[in-house]
Motif scaffolding. Structure first.
Motif, short mmCIF file in Angstrom:
data_model
loop_
_atom_site.label_atom_id
_atom_site.label_comp_id
_atom_site.label_asym_id
_atom_site.label_seq_id
_atom_site.Cartn_x
_atom_site.Cartn_y
_atom_site.Cartn_z
N LYS A 46 0.85 -1.19 0.00
CA LYS A 46 0.00 0.00 0.00
C LYS A 46 0.88 1.23 0.00
O LYS A 46 1.89 1.29 0.71
N VAL A 47 0.48 2.21 -0.80
CA VAL A 47 1.19 3.48 -0.88
C VAL A 47 0.18 4.58 -0.57
O VAL A 47 -0.93 4.59 -1.11
N TYR A 48 0.55 5.50 0.30
CA TYR A 48 -0.33 6.60 0.74
C TYR A 48 0.04 7.85 -0.05
O TYR A 48 1.19 8.28 -0.04
N CYS A 49 -0.96 8.43 -0.71
CA CYS A 49 -0.73 9.60 -1.57
C CYS A 49 -1.58 10.77 -1.10
O CYS A 49 -2.80 10.62 -0.95
N PRO A 50 -0.97 11.94 -0.89
CA PRO A 50 -1.78 13.12 -0.58
C PRO A 50 -2.63 13.48 -1.79
O PRO A 50 -2.24 13.21 -2.93
N ARG A 51 -3.78 14.08 -1.54
CA ARG A 51 -4.65 14.46 -2.65
C ARG A 51 -5.23 15.84 -2.40
O ARG A 51 -5.32 16.30 -1.28
N GLY A 52 -5.65 16.45 -3.48
CA GLY A 52 -6.32 17.74 -3.42
C GLY A 52 -7.82 17.55 -3.55
O GLY A 52 -8.35 16.48 -3.26
N ASP A 53 -8.49 18.58 -4.03
CA ASP A 53 -9.94 18.52 -4.21
C ASP A 53 -10.33 17.74 -5.46
O ASP A 53 -11.42 17.20 -5.54
N ASN A 54 -9.44 17.69 -6.44
CA ASN A 54 -9.72 16.96 -7.68
C ASN A 54 -9.05 15.58 -7.62
O ASN A 54 -8.01 15.43 -6.97
N PRO A 55 -9.62 14.60 -8.30
CA PRO A 55 -8.99 13.27 -8.32
C PRO A 55 -7.61 13.32 -8.95
O PRO A 55 -7.34 14.14 -9.83
N GLY A 56 -6.74 12.46 -8.51
CA GLY A 56 -5.41 12.34 -9.11
C GLY A 56 -4.30 12.66 -8.14
O GLY A 56 -4.51 13.03 -6.99
N PHE A 57 -3.10 12.48 -8.64
CA PHE A 57 -1.90 12.72 -7.84
C PHE A 57 -1.63 14.22 -7.70
O PHE A 57 -1.93 14.99 -8.60
N LEU A 58 -1.06 14.60 -6.58
CA LEU A 58 -0.53 15.95 -6.40
C LEU A 58 0.94 15.91 -6.78
O LEU A 58 1.67 15.05 -6.31
N ALA A 59 1.37 16.81 -7.62
CA ALA A 59 2.75 16.81 -8.08
C ALA A 59 3.49 18.03 -7.54
O ALA A 59 2.90 19.09 -7.34
N LEU A 60 4.77 17.84 -7.32
CA LEU A 60 5.66 18.94 -6.94
C LEU A 60 6.42 19.36 -8.20
O LEU A 60 7.07 18.53 -8.84
N HIS A 61 6.32 20.65 -8.54
CA HIS A 61 6.98 21.13 -9.75
C HIS A 61 8.18 22.01 -9.44
O HIS A 61 8.79 22.56 -10.36
N ASN A 62 8.52 22.14 -8.17
CA ASN A 62 9.67 22.98 -7.80
C ASN A 62 10.94 22.15 -7.69
O ASN A 62 11.84 22.47 -6.94
N THR A 63 11.01 21.08 -8.46
CA THR A 63 12.18 20.19 -8.49
C THR A 63 12.68 20.14 -9.93
O THR A 63 12.04 20.64 -10.84
N GLN A 64 13.85 19.50 -10.16
CA GLN A 64 14.39 19.39 -11.52
C GLN A 64 13.38 18.76 -12.47
O GLN A 64 13.20 19.21 -13.58
N GLN A 65 12.78 17.68 -12.04
CA GLN A 65 11.69 17.03 -12.78
C GLN A 65 10.50 16.99 -11.85
O GLN A 65 10.67 16.91 -10.63
N PRO A 66 9.29 17.03 -12.39
CA PRO A 66 8.13 16.94 -11.50
C PRO A 66 8.09 15.56 -10.82
O PRO A 66 8.33 14.54 -11.46
N VAL A 67 7.83 15.57 -9.52
CA VAL A 67 7.72 14.34 -8.75
C VAL A 67 6.43 14.36 -7.95
O VAL A 67 5.88 15.42 -7.65
N ILE A 68 5.99 13.18 -7.61
CA ILE A 68 4.77 13.03 -6.84
C ILE A 68 5.15 12.45 -5.47
O ILE A 68 5.79 11.41 -5.40
N PRO A 69 4.79 13.15 -4.39
CA PRO A 69 5.11 12.62 -3.06
C PRO A 69 4.22 11.43 -2.73
O PRO A 69 3.00 11.46 -2.96
N MET A 70 4.82 10.38 -2.20
CA MET A 70 4.11 9.18 -1.77
C MET A 70 4.74 8.71 -0.48
O MET A 70 5.90 9.01 -0.20
N PHE A 71 3.97 7.92 0.28
CA PHE A 71 4.44 7.55 1.61
C PHE A 71 4.17 6.08 1.91
O PHE A 71 3.20 5.51 1.42
N THR A 72 5.06 5.51 2.71
CA THR A 72 4.96 4.09 3.05
C THR A 72 3.93 3.82 4.15
O THR A 72 3.55 2.68 4.35
N SER A 73 3.51 4.87 4.84
CA SER A 73 2.53 4.70 5.92
C SER A 73 1.75 6.00 6.11
O SER A 73 2.20 7.07 5.67
#
Length: 167
Positions: A78-105
């Motif tokens: 199981k992977v825990y993903c933060p979400r916003g008001d709309n369905p889908g992944f939240l991405a971080l764009h302030n990095t070299q490449q866009p990444v999506i934060p995910m968590f082990t718990s």
């Protein structure tokens, strides 16, 4: 006959056979195991539980777990993903490449996003399947063993998953 008395007025007795009665083996039962009707006994030697995703992250980042082994654990975890008001992944764009934060718990997610944050839970295999092209992900951003997978690493994970599934 067949587990109950044939005498008129006798109560029907259903249950595990009494001492000395024959009991046919049940599916999945090993010698030395007993189970009553509606009960299931634990096997003599329980299966070891697979490592948690957090354990796999620690082992992989310290070099004690091979990439293929990590990916197999990741795919079923199981992977825990933060979400916003709309369905889908939240991405971080302030990095070299866009990444999506995910968590082990959930605990790791709460450390990053706060107690009241919204989230969804999916398996690692679903992450690999649903991640947009060109995006990477980071596991446990605030954790001691943070792991970053860039877009190229994600492509390699997809290739590995396809080889495992289709040969």
């Amino acid at each position: 006959m067949y587990g109950y008395e044939q005498n008129p007025g006798a109560q029907q007795q259903y249950g595990p056979p009494q001492q000395g009665q024959y009991a046919p083996p049940q599916a999945g039962m090993q010698p030395g195991m007993q189970a009553g009707y509606g009960q299931q006994q634990a096997p003599l030697y329980p299966e070891p539980s697979p490592p948690s995703l957090a354990d796999a992250v620690r082992a992989f980042t310290t070099g004690t777990l091979a990439a293929e082994d990590f990916q197999q654990i990741f795919a079923t975890s199981k992977v825990y993903c933060p979400r916003g008001d709309n369905p889908g992944f939240l991405a971080l764009h302030n990095t070299q490449q866009p990444v999506i934060p995910m968590f082990t718990s959930l605990k790791e997610l709460r450390r990053y996003a706060g107690k009241e944050s919204k989230y969804f839970v999916i398996t690692g295999a679903e992450v690999i399947d649903l991640l947009p092209t060109g995006y990477g992900f980071v596991l446990d951003m605030e954790g001691d063993h943070r792991m970053v997978f860039d877009a190229k690493a994600v492509e390699q994970m997809v290739d590995f998953a396809m080889r495992r599934m289709y040969g």
